[in-house]
Design a protein around this motif. Sequence first.
Motif, PDB file in Angstrom:
ATOM      1  N   UNK A  85       0.830  -1.203   0.000  1.00  0.00           N
ATOM      2  CA  UNK A  85       0.000   0.000   0.000  1.00  0.00           C
ATOM      3  C   UNK A  85       0.868   1.258   0.000  1.00  0.00           C
ATOM      4  N   UNK A  86       1.954   1.203   0.752  1.00  0.00           N
ATOM      5  CA  UNK A  86       2.872   2.340   0.829  1.00  0.00           C
ATOM      6  C   UNK A  86       3.628   2.544  -0.481  1.00  0.00           C
ATOM      7  N   UNK A  87       4.225   1.473  -1.017  1.00  0.00           N
ATOM      8  CA  UNK A  87       5.070   1.581  -2.213  1.00  0.00           C
ATOM      9  C   UNK A  87       4.283   1.958  -3.457  1.00  0.00           C
ATOM     10  N   UNK A  88       3.031   1.515  -3.533  1.00  0.00           N
ATOM     11  CA  UNK A  88       2.217   1.766  -4.721  1.00  0.00           C
ATOM     12  C   UNK A  88       1.648   3.178  -4.779  1.00  0.00           C
ATOM     13  N   UNK A  89       1.775   3.916  -3.681  1.00  0.00           N
ATOM     14  CA  UNK A  89       1.168   5.242  -3.624  1.00  0.00           C
ATOM     15  C   UNK A  89      -0.268   5.203  -3.156  1.00  0.00           C
ATOM     16  N   UNK A  90      -0.718   4.047  -2.668  1.00  0.00           N
ATOM     17  CA  UNK A  90      -2.103   3.912  -2.228  1.00  0.00           C
ATOM     18  C   UNK A  90      -2.458   4.832  -1.079  1.00  0.00           C
ATOM     19  N   UNK A  91      -1.540   4.997  -0.139  1.00  0.00           N
ATOM     20  CA  UNK A  91      -1.803   5.871   1.002  1.00  0.00           C
ATOM     21  C   UNK A  91      -1.988   7.318   0.546  1.00  0.00           C
ATOM     22  N   UNK A  92      -1.087   7.781  -0.348  1.00  0.00           N
ATOM     23  CA  UNK A  92      -1.214   9.144  -0.866  1.00  0.00           C
ATOM     24  C   UNK A  92      -2.499   9.320  -1.660  1.00  0.00           C
ATOM     25  N   UNK A 235     -10.250   1.738  -5.664  1.00  0.00           N
ATOM     26  CA  UNK A 235      -9.457   0.510  -5.579  1.00  0.00           C
ATOM     27  C   UNK A 235      -8.811   0.381  -4.209  1.00  0.00           C
ATOM     28  N   UNK A 236      -8.256   1.481  -3.720  1.00  0.00           N
ATOM     29  CA  UNK A 236      -7.592   1.475  -2.408  1.00  0.00           C
ATOM     30  C   UNK A 236      -8.596   1.146  -1.306  1.00  0.00           C
ATOM     31  N   UNK A 237      -9.738   1.807  -1.330  1.00  0.00           N
ATOM     32  CA  UNK A 237     -10.759   1.584  -0.301  1.00  0.00           C
ATOM     33  C   UNK A 237     -11.205   0.124  -0.310  1.00  0.00           C
ATOM     34  N   UNK A 238     -11.439  -0.412  -1.492  1.00  0.00           N
ATOM     35  CA  UNK A 238     -11.887  -1.800  -1.613  1.00  0.00           C
ATOM     36  C   UNK A 238     -10.875  -2.771  -1.013  1.00  0.00           C
ATOM     37  N   UNK A 239      -9.606  -2.561  -1.336  1.00  0.00           N
ATOM     38  CA  UNK A 239      -8.557  -3.475  -0.870  1.00  0.00           C
ATOM     39  C   UNK A 239      -8.366  -3.374   0.647  1.00  0.00           C
ATOM     40  N   UNK A 240      -8.402  -2.150   1.174  1.00  0.00           N
ATOM     41  CA  UNK A 240      -8.241  -1.959   2.619  1.00  0.00           C
ATOM     42  C   UNK A 240      -9.399  -2.590   3.385  1.00  0.00           C
ATOM     43  N   UNK A 241     -10.600  -2.551   2.795  1.00  0.00           N
ATOM     44  CA  UNK A 241     -11.781  -3.080   3.482  1.00  0.00           C
ATOM     45  C   UNK A 241     -11.872  -4.603   3.443  1.00  0.00           C
ATOM     46  N   UNK A 242     -11.173  -5.254   2.510  1.00  0.00           N
ATOM     47  CA  UNK A 242     -11.290  -6.714   2.373  1.00  0.00           C
ATOM     48  C   UNK A 242     -11.087  -7.449   3.696  1.00  0.00           C
ATOM     49  N   UNK A 243      -9.941  -7.266   4.392  1.00  0.00           N
ATOM     50  CA  UNK A 243      -9.759  -8.039   5.631  1.00  0.00           C
ATOM     51  C   UNK A 243     -10.741  -7.647   6.725  1.00  0.00           C
TER      52      UNK A 243
END
Length: 451
Positions: A85-92, A235-243
């Motif tokens: 998440x960090x390396x891909x720029x997902x957090x930003x 995309x970021x929200x979806x992935x973070x919510x999965x777990x």
Amino acid sequence: MNEAVMLDPARLVIAALVGLALLLILIIKFKIHAMLSILIGAITIGIVAGMPLTNIVSAVNDGISNTLKGIALLVGLGSMFGAILEASGGAQALAVTMVKKFGDEKAAWALGLTGLVIAMPVFFDAGLIILIPLAFSLAKRTKRSTLFYAIPLLAGLAVGHAFIPPTPGPVLVATMLGVDLGWVILIGIASGTVAMIVAGPVWGSICGKKYMIPVPEHIANQEDFDEAKLPKFGTIVLIVLIPLVLIILKSLAGVIPAMAPIAPALTFLGEPFVALLISTIVAMFILGKKQGYSLEELEKIMTKSLEPTGLILLVTACGGVLRYILQYSGLGDLIGNAVASVDMPIVVVAFIVAALVRICVGSATVAMTMAAGIIAAMPGIAELSPLYLACTVAAVAGGSTVCSHFNDSGFWLVKSLVGVDEKTNLKTWTVMETLVGVTGFIVAFIISCFV
């Protein structure tokens, strides 16, 4: 499994005082590593209490094995997930989009919410370093104090780091207390969200008006984010919510009759290590590969993310040793009976113990570890309802957050990044951490009163 041995109560109390005092002296005075200090302190308690040496060895072995088997995979998978998440720029991407949707006037709320979400899979320090430039860019654009935006971001990160799995702290406490992570997530979100609002946008607005802290010079001349290169917000929200969704569904499947037909599948998919494994694999391909990383590069990113987990796991495991020493020596029963005699709720005890360790030692991880060990050793813990135990986890999280000061590495990291002096940091960051911890605890305590 060893049972608690019958030892002299007065000797047990002396043993506890000697062992815990030694532990604190080793960490505070002699700067001995927390892992060694906790282990030495725990063994000292056993010896002074008069435990048979074989029982001490059993407590150490059981503490290490039973603690690590519950969290080792989760910490490792969570670190890998956060690294992608960090390396891909997902957090930003999450932060930039949230700020745009909220607008400059309510950007502080956006940063608080973003920090809360990002700190669940990403370590506090990494999340702060990734997102603080956005707070600075907002301050530069609106000509406000950096604290107006930095404090809400810090509050969100603090909440996500302490209250909501899969971040290691609440996972550790939940494992020691034997409570389903789904309930911990639900209570953590409830108490953490209120804490973020009070300590973030509300307190940040007060600090921003009282202290005019300019944007650091080296930041003021930097260009803004290249948003075109960032992944999509949805995309970021979806992935973070999965777990989170899978773990919560597993918990609900156990109490909602209508979900019975799919309960076995949800129980498997919602097993925390399965949920995190799924989200990590999805992140690898949807975030990592789409952002141009090869599988070899992703392997290196994920491997590097595991470097700090060894420290976390070893400190945590030694906390498990402390728990089993307290249990096998009979100290857990003694503490439990003492608490019962003063009619103090377990949730309150959990908060006080964690807060005292936090103030003395500085480390939130050590505070959580010691508090969880003491609470888990008390009699009758296993009979408490899952929701009450989840509130207890939140209380430990709250206590381990309060009063960050000179003995906390986070205090110095924030001071250096935000560019304030020690006095101002005590009046802003330290108060913010205390508001996070106390508010989160109050919400958890209120919920526990109705369980």
